[in-house]
Design a protein around this motif. Structure first.
Motif, PDB file in Angstrom:
ATOM      1  N   ARG A  59       8.023 -56.189  21.399  1.00  0.00           N
ATOM      2  CA  ARG A  59       9.567 -56.000  21.201  1.00  0.00           C
ATOM      3  C   ARG A  59       9.736 -55.176  20.312  1.00  0.00           C
ATOM      4  N   VAL A  60      10.208 -53.866  20.590  1.00  0.00           N
ATOM      5  CA  VAL A  60      10.639 -52.995  19.381  1.00  0.00           C
ATOM      6  C   VAL A  60      12.188 -52.849  19.192  1.00  0.00           C
ATOM      7  N   HIS A  61      12.452 -52.647  18.089  1.00  0.00           N
ATOM      8  CA  HIS A  61      13.869 -52.677  17.777  1.00  0.00           C
ATOM      9  C   HIS A  61      13.896 -51.375  17.011  1.00  0.00           C
ATOM     10  N   LEU A  62      15.074 -50.492  17.428  1.00  0.00           N
ATOM     11  CA  LEU A  62      14.949 -49.160  16.837  1.00  0.00           C
ATOM     12  C   LEU A  62      16.674 -48.917  16.816  1.00  0.00           C
ATOM     13  N   GLU A  63      17.129 -48.042  16.102  1.00  0.00           N
ATOM     14  CA  GLU A  63      18.317 -47.209  16.132  1.00  0.00           C
ATOM     15  C   GLU A  63      18.234 -45.802  16.413  1.00  0.00           C
ATOM     16  N   LEU A  64      19.263 -45.358  17.124  1.00  0.00           N
ATOM     17  CA  LEU A  64      19.126 -43.825  17.679  1.00  0.00           C
ATOM     18  C   LEU A  64      20.486 -43.415  17.344  1.00  0.00           C
ATOM     19  N   GLY A  65      20.457 -41.816  17.315  1.00  0.00           N
ATOM     20  CA  GLY A  65      21.508 -41.180  17.048  1.00  0.00           C
ATOM     21  C   GLY A  65      22.309 -41.018  18.320  1.00  0.00           C
ATOM     22  N   TYR A  66      23.630 -40.899  18.118  1.00  0.00           N
ATOM     23  CA  TYR A  66      24.658 -40.504  19.260  1.00  0.00           C
ATOM     24  C   TYR A  66      25.355 -39.203  19.080  1.00  0.00           C
ATOM     25  N   PRO A  67      25.300 -38.571  20.243  1.00  0.00           N
ATOM     26  CA  PRO A  67      24.622 -38.808  21.788  1.00  0.00           C
ATOM     27  C   PRO A  67      23.398 -38.537  21.858  1.00  0.00           C
ATOM     28  N   ASP A  81      20.286 -39.414  25.120  1.00  0.00           N
ATOM     29  CA  ASP A  81      19.852 -39.860  26.491  1.00  0.00           C
ATOM     30  C   ASP A  81      19.030 -41.050  26.045  1.00  0.00           C
ATOM     31  N   ILE A  82      19.812 -42.138  26.166  1.00  0.00           N
ATOM     32  CA  ILE A  82      19.120 -43.422  25.706  1.00  0.00           C
ATOM     33  C   ILE A  82      17.954 -44.086  26.529  1.00  0.00           C
ATOM     34  N   GLY A  83      18.142 -43.889  27.718  1.00  0.00           N
ATOM     35  CA  GLY A  83      17.379 -44.168  28.693  1.00  0.00           C
ATOM     36  C   GLY A  83      15.902 -43.510  28.641  1.00  0.00           C
ATOM     37  N   ALA A  84      15.897 -42.325  28.594  1.00  0.00           N
ATOM     38  CA  ALA A  84      14.722 -41.279  28.481  1.00  0.00           C
ATOM     39  C   ALA A  84      13.995 -41.633  27.062  1.00  0.00           C
ATOM     40  N   ARG A  85      14.913 -41.824  26.232  1.00  0.00           N
ATOM     41  CA  ARG A  85      14.089 -42.208  24.537  1.00  0.00           C
ATOM     42  C   ARG A  85      13.381 -43.527  24.644  1.00  0.00           C
ATOM     43  N   CYS A  86      14.239 -44.514  25.183  1.00  0.00           N
ATOM     44  CA  CYS A  86      13.483 -45.807  25.358  1.00  0.00           C
ATOM     45  C   CYS A  86      12.345 -45.834  26.292  1.00  0.00           C
ATOM     46  N   HIS A  87      12.298 -45.037  27.315  1.00  0.00           N
ATOM     47  CA  HIS A  87      11.161 -44.998  28.178  1.00  0.00           C
ATOM     48  C   HIS A  87       9.884 -44.281  27.600  1.00  0.00           C
ATOM     49  N   GLU A  88      10.456 -43.368  26.966  1.00  0.00           N
ATOM     50  CA  GLU A  88       9.282 -42.665  25.956  1.00  0.00           C
ATOM     51  C   GLU A  88       8.533 -43.492  25.007  1.00  0.00           C
ATOM     52  N   VAL A  89       9.424 -44.536  24.328  1.00  0.00           N
ATOM     53  CA  VAL A  89       8.799 -45.261  23.361  1.00  0.00           C
ATOM     54  C   VAL A  89       8.086 -46.343  24.103  1.00  0.00           C
ATOM     55  N   ARG A  90       8.427 -47.000  25.082  1.00  0.00           N
ATOM     56  CA  ARG A  90       7.766 -47.852  25.950  1.00  0.00           C
ATOM     57  C   ARG A  90       6.464 -47.447  26.258  1.00  0.00           C
ATOM     58  N   ARG A  91       6.374 -46.355  26.931  1.00  0.00           N
ATOM     59  CA  ARG A  91       5.272 -45.503  27.314  1.00  0.00           C
ATOM     60  C   ARG A  91       4.234 -45.234  25.960  1.00  0.00           C
ATOM     61  N   HIS A 149      24.124 -44.217  15.991  1.00  0.00           N
ATOM     62  CA  HIS A 149      24.486 -43.468  14.763  1.00  0.00           C
ATOM     63  C   HIS A 149      25.224 -42.125  15.218  1.00  0.00           C
ATOM     64  N   LEU A 150      26.474 -42.181  15.077  1.00  0.00           N
ATOM     65  CA  LEU A 150      27.094 -40.758  15.235  1.00  0.00           C
ATOM     66  C   LEU A 150      26.708 -39.834  14.502  1.00  0.00           C
ATOM     67  N   THR A 151      26.110 -38.740  14.914  1.00  0.00           N
ATOM     68  CA  THR A 151      25.476 -37.620  14.317  1.00  0.00           C
ATOM     69  C   THR A 151      26.462 -36.651  13.762  1.00  0.00           C
ATOM     70  N   ALA A 152      26.389 -36.213  12.661  1.00  0.00           N
ATOM     71  CA  ALA A 152      27.121 -35.385  11.791  1.00  0.00           C
ATOM     72  C   ALA A 152      27.699 -34.381  12.500  1.00  0.00           C
ATOM     73  N   ALA A 189      10.154 -42.013  19.120  1.00  0.00           N
ATOM     74  CA  ALA A 189      11.404 -41.947  19.067  1.00  0.00           C
ATOM     75  C   ALA A 189      12.049 -40.641  18.758  1.00  0.00           C
ATOM     76  N   GLY A 190      11.441 -39.893  17.968  1.00  0.00           N
ATOM     77  CA  GLY A 190      11.878 -38.401  17.666  1.00  0.00           C
ATOM     78  C   GLY A 190      12.820 -38.527  16.627  1.00  0.00           C
ATOM     79  N   PRO A 191      13.399 -37.460  16.357  1.00  0.00           N
ATOM     80  CA  PRO A 191      14.247 -37.606  14.924  1.00  0.00           C
ATOM     81  C   PRO A 191      15.339 -38.527  15.161  1.00  0.00           C
ATOM     82  N   LEU A 192      15.221 -39.008  13.879  1.00  0.00           N
ATOM     83  CA  LEU A 192      16.354 -40.445  13.837  1.00  0.00           C
ATOM     84  C   LEU A 192      17.353 -39.791  12.898  1.00  0.00           C
ATOM     85  N   PRO A 193      18.406 -40.354  12.842  1.00  0.00           N
ATOM     86  CA  PRO A 193      19.668 -39.932  11.788  1.00  0.00           C
ATOM     87  C   PRO A 193      19.206 -40.410  10.380  1.00  0.00           C
ATOM     88  N   PRO A 194      19.508 -39.777   9.388  1.00  0.00           N
ATOM     89  CA  PRO A 194      19.061 -40.034   7.974  1.00  0.00           C
ATOM     90  C   PRO A 194      19.442 -41.539   7.470  1.00  0.00           C
TER      91      PRO A 194
END
Length: 124
Positions: free
Chosen positions: A66-74, A76-86, A111-114, A42-47
């Protein structure tokens, strides 16, 4: 006994593969491996983001994940999900020896990044 001697044969009997039994890895163990692989990918996640977690159903020699995760915004959701799946499919397959025909990624929250919030004048 060995042939032609009175000494017992110390070699273990060879048991055919079909009679040796089986190894079963619990679904919750596979889920922990999948969750760790998701954290790696998933890479770096918000604190304030929850750590990724996974649920798994193992049927025969296949793990449906089935993986449940939270991501920072903004992001590339599709690319990060693809990497997690792979990565999850690769790690579960390598560590547990199961086929992984399906890895569903569910993004629970963004999560909106600071840095992004401050640049647009938003505060919490």
């Amino acid at each position: 006994m060995s042939a032609g001697t009175d000494v017992p044969d110390s070699r273990p009997a060879v048991v055919p593969p079909g009679e040796r039994g089986a190894t079963r890895i619990a679904d919750r163990v596979v889920a922990k491996i999948a969750a760790q692989a998701a954290r790696e990918a998933a890479g770096p996640l918000p604190p304030d983001a929850a750590r990724p977690h996974a649920t798994v159903v193992v049927h025969h020699d296949a793990a449906h994940v089935r993986v449940h995760l939270e991501l920072g915004y903004p992001t590339d959701i599709g690319a990060r999900c693809h990497e997690v799946r792979r990565h999850v499919a690769e790690r579960v397959g390598a560590l547990v020896g199961l086929e992984v025909p399906e890895v569903a990624v569910q993004v629970e929250r963004l999560h909106l990044t600071a840095a992004h919030g401050a640049a647009h004048g938003r505060t919490r």
